[in-house]
Design an enzyme around this catalytic site. Structure first.
Site, mmCIF file in Angstrom:
data_model
loop_
_atom_site.group_PDB
_atom_site.id
_atom_site.type_symbol
_atom_site.label_atom_id
_atom_site.label_comp_id
_atom_site.label_asym_id
_atom_site.label_seq_id
_atom_site.Cartn_x
_atom_site.Cartn_y
_atom_site.Cartn_z
ATOM 1 N N SER A 193 0.826 -1.208 0.000
ATOM 2 C CA SER A 193 0.000 0.000 0.000
ATOM 3 C C SER A 193 0.867 1.267 0.000
ATOM 4 O O SER A 193 1.710 1.427 -0.887
ATOM 5 C CB SER A 193 -0.957 -0.039 1.189
ATOM 6 N N ASP A 396 -8.729 -5.318 -6.232
ATOM 7 C CA ASP A 396 -8.445 -4.102 -5.461
ATOM 8 C C ASP A 396 -8.785 -2.886 -6.310
ATOM 9 O O ASP A 396 -8.191 -2.685 -7.367
ATOM 10 C CB ASP A 396 -6.964 -4.094 -5.067
ATOM 11 N N HIS A 449 -7.032 -5.486 -1.471
ATOM 12 C CA HIS A 449 -6.033 -4.547 -0.939
ATOM 13 C C HIS A 449 -5.871 -4.832 0.554
ATOM 14 O O HIS A 449 -6.669 -4.402 1.365
ATOM 15 C CB HIS A 449 -6.502 -3.102 -1.137
#
Length: 472
Positions: A193, A396, A449
């Protein structure tokens, strides 16, 4: 009374100096010894831990006036061959998300049992797909203020991307000084991330330090990034992703393309048509979980169930409620209850008074975003020959795989192993492509994610093959 000769004076001075040095060495040694501890039992886990867990602190900072921050870490030794297996430094994103989240929800050997919270301490279970099966991992609470890490001064509390980079670099060298048996091991820096921004910079800092003779020398081999922010262009790929996944109509997509001309992040306030389309788009996807478009959209934080239509499973006297058990965020709250338990903190050897409430993700840390993209660092690291694995969960929407593919494509490296399927347990687990700069890109089918949280078995297979220099 007899007088001392000059020789005797010199001998006495030497003895005093030697005694002082010995005391200093013993003090430093005792401080090092106190800075980390082995954890054999954890509240909520039945019996002794079947792996080596160490927790501790390393002091970091740029100058003497700023050397007043303590980075907390969880270290888990490889369950296979710790003498030879690689060493990973793992950074969870945010910024401000604790490394414990990566440990219990992504790639570590522990997880929370999926059960209704009844007010007692949440229970832990083993994760059979932990990356510690093939590597040793340091899970680092970074930047300062994250998880159980803490600043000691007001100046140290003011964090930034560049400080995060410097502190992580300093942390690793200090940690290796304190753990010299791992100096020969191959080292990889890994994260996901937001870590996609600082992590390549950290790798370059370590590499430059090695080149400059900074000690100890680190056996750096490469890096891994999952669902990474890179050039801050992810917003521009969310709309094409939404269209490709059937979340918005052809007509809206065509209108967005026409009126916004591919720029959905920094829209000209005077572009009324684009703003109108963007507002309609946001309304259309409002019921979708951007972390994984197939998952139920659940509350991320505690809310009053009386004011909300969604059904809560557990209601407390305070009026606060937990998300339902089928919500992934239910386990996030179990994690918070667990980490804020006094017995847990004692077992983890958390320094008393160093931290108030533990938060899985604290987005209110004073933080300056002073590095805005990491693409140039990928280029530099490629030139130096470092290996890299970039992977994306293909469901995601927060950082779509389309965005990651685009910046990798912009590097303009030749392809040595073209787009193909990769398998886990006899099934297609995703698609992969390898480039001449020793970069491997992979999608994880069904991943969100971030990918290992949703597809742990497949991600362990991917990691195990890549880390041992085998094709996916």
């Amino acid at each position: 009374m007899a007088m001392l000769s000059s020789h005797d004076h010199g001998t006495t001075r030497c003895f005093l100096i030697w005694s002082m040095l010995l005391s200093l060495v013993l003090h430093i040694s005792s401080q090092l010894a106190k800075s980390h501890s082995t954890v054999q039992f954890l509240p909520g886990f039945n019996g002794p831990l079947p792996f080596l867990l160490e927790t501790g602190y390393v002091e970091v900072g740029e100058t003497e006036t700023e050397l007043h921050g303590e980075l907390f870490y969880y270290f888990i030794e490889s369950e296979s061959n710790p003498q030879e297996d690689p060493l990973l430094l793992w950074l969870t994103g945010g910024p401000g998300c604790s490394a414990l989240s990566g440990l219990v929800f992504e790639i570590g050997p522990l997880t929370f049992k999926k059960e209704e919270y009844n007010g007692s301490l949440p229970n832990l279970a083993l994760n059979p797909h932990s990356w510690t099966k093939v590597s040793s991992i340091i899970f680092l609470d970074s930047p300062l203020g994250t998880g159980f890490s803490y600043p000691k001064t007001e100046l140290a509390a003011q964090q930034s991307t560049s400080k995060l980079v410097q502190n992580a670099h300093q942390f690793l060298r200090k940690w290796l000084v304190d753990h010299p048996k791992f100096l020969p091991n191959e080292v990889y820096i890994a994260g996901d991330s937001y870590s996609g921004i600082p992590l390549p910079v950290i790798v370059q800092e370590i590499s430059d330090g090695n080149d400059g003779g900074v000690q100890p020398w680190i056996n750096l081999q490469g890096y891994l990034l999952g669902n990474p922010l890179t050039a801050r262009t992810e917003d521009n790929y969310q709309i094409p992703f939404s269209h490709g996944m059937g979340l918005i109509s052809d007509e809206l997509y065509e209108s967005l393309q026409k009126n916004c001309r591919g720029e959905y992040r920094n829209i000209d306030p005077g572009n009324v048509l684009c703003l109108r389309d963007k507002e309609y788009y946001e309304e259309t996807i409002s019921g979708i979980d951007t972390n994984h478009i197939l998952e139920p959209k659940c509350e991320f934080g505690l809310r009053n169930p009386i004011e909300n239509p969604w059904k809560a499973t557990t209601i407390f006297s305070s009026g606060l409620a937990l998300p339902p058990l089928n919500c992934r965020s239910h386990a996030y709250f179990l994690c918070a209850y667990w980490a804020n338990n006094d017995n847990v903190r004692q077992a983890l050897h958390i320094r008393k008074g160093s931290k108030g409430e533990w938060k899985r993700c604290d987005f209110y840390i004073p933080f300056k975003f002073d590095i805005h993209e990491s693409l140039p660092y990928h280029v530099n690291l490629s030139r130096k020959g470092y290996r890299s694995l970039i992977y994306s969960g293909d469901h995601d929407m927060r950082v779509p795989f389309l965005d990651t593919q685009a910046w990798i494509r912009s590097l303009n490296y030749s392809i040595v192993d073209d787009w193909r399927q990769w398998y886990s347990n006899g099934q297609v687990a995703g698609y992969t492509r390898t480039y001449s700069n020793r970069m491997t890109f992979a999608t994880v089918k069904g991943g969100g994610h971030t990918a290992p949280e949703y597809r742990p078995e497949e991600c362990l297979a991917m990691f195990s093959r890549w880390i041992s220099n085998r094709p996916l």
